[in-house]
Design an enzyme around this catalytic site. Sequence first.
Site, PDB file in Angstrom:
ATOM      1  N   THR A  85      12.273  14.453 -29.729  1.00  0.00           N
ATOM      2  CA  THR A  85      11.644  14.839 -28.465  1.00  0.00           C
ATOM      3  C   THR A  85      11.094  16.266 -28.457  1.00  0.00           C
ATOM      4  O   THR A  85      10.216  16.583 -27.666  1.00  0.00           O
ATOM      5  CB  THR A  85      12.638  14.693 -27.301  1.00  0.00           C
ATOM      6  OG1 THR A  85      13.772  15.547 -27.522  1.00  0.00           O
ATOM      7  CG2 THR A  85      13.090  13.249 -27.152  1.00  0.00           C
ATOM      8  N   ASP A  86      11.599  17.139 -29.340  1.00  0.00           N
ATOM      9  CA  ASP A  86      11.234  18.552 -29.246  1.00  0.00           C
ATOM     10  C   ASP A  86       9.740  18.798 -29.425  1.00  0.00           C
ATOM     11  O   ASP A  86       9.160  19.630 -28.728  1.00  0.00           O
ATOM     12  CB  ASP A  86      12.018  19.373 -30.282  1.00  0.00           C
ATOM     13  CG  ASP A  86      13.464  19.590 -29.884  1.00  0.00           C
ATOM     14  OD1 ASP A  86      13.812  19.262 -28.728  1.00  0.00           O
ATOM     15  OD2 ASP A  86      14.248  20.092 -30.713  1.00  0.00           O
ATOM     16  N   THR A  99      16.304  12.540 -32.418  1.00  0.00           N
ATOM     17  CA  THR A  99      17.540  12.170 -31.738  1.00  0.00           C
ATOM     18  C   THR A  99      17.737  10.665 -31.689  1.00  0.00           C
ATOM     19  O   THR A  99      18.867  10.174 -31.742  1.00  0.00           O
ATOM     20  CB  THR A  99      17.545  12.739 -30.305  1.00  0.00           C
ATOM     21  OG1 THR A  99      17.498  14.172 -30.382  1.00  0.00           O
ATOM     22  CG2 THR A  99      18.791  12.327 -29.534  1.00  0.00           C
TER      23      THR A  99
END
Length: 337
Positions: A100-101, A20
């Site tokens: 971030t996942d 992101t």
Amino acid sequence: MSASSSSSLPRVVVLATGGTIAGSSGDPASSAQYQAATVPVSQLVQAVPALADVARVHAEQVAQIDSKDMTFGLWQQLAERVAYWSVQPDVAGIVITHGTDTLEETAMFLHLTQPCPVPVVITAAMRPATSLSADGPLNLLDAVRVAACPDARGQGVLVVLNQQIHAGRDVTKAHTSAVDAFVSPNAGPLGFVQDAYIRFTRAPASRETGYLPVPSAWPMVEIVVSHAQPGRVAVDALVSAGVKGLVVAATGNGSIHETLAAALADAASAGVAVVRSSRTGAGHVSIPARPSPQAGMFVSAGDHNPYKARLLLLLALASDPVMGQDGGRLQSLFTAY
């Protein structure tokens, strides 16, 4: 800044993997609808002019992916680049930009495999680079500040987001969209960043053993979940498919529904390593004095969540396949890390 003063700044290498922080959207007012991994690292660095006052930044595009699609191959590649840059005599620190996942999994992988003679700092963003209130630029600046900070040496793999410094071993994503999504639920952050001021308020957990090798071949290790009235189909299918290790995201303090416990006991009898973690998100899975199929005949993951426990089990079985047959040795490993 003059050329002479610039040359005296520490050198920090930024290894970009996408996510992101490198995402973009056609609507700057949207922070939820965007495409990850579209902005090159050179553009991310150029968007933060203040970096030039902190370090001499060398940027390298290792990958450009949405981190939900993280692979073992990319972990191997990232480990190779970290190992290469961390021993260069003029490199003060390394920053990894990431989605971030799966950030907490990459942080755990590097924590388990990389000695980190210089600070290795992972950063990310919850909002894309084109958002009206993008958090990536400040996160990147803070990460470079920490990577260049002498106090960050010897602290292991670090994660810097939202002005907080976390240990890679401890950090987890605890919110779907908030900028303060990352927490260390059992121990709290290691410290914080406020402009140029960096403060470490606690030490990371001590290491009781060395580093695990990066695998050349990865055994099949999967996660199953205990919940109300589970079936045993998934466990039986995974055993038939050749799984070598199973981590169960158990309820509470590592308790497992009797149906699932029976399936896992059969899997263990077939040579599959079974580790109990907790789905609660915090706390420590205790080792009962009197193990039972429901309460603890399997290895305890300690305070590792299921995803971090899977990584440790993956690396353990890759380095020593017979360890899965020795519950005592495997438990000692989980206790040590």
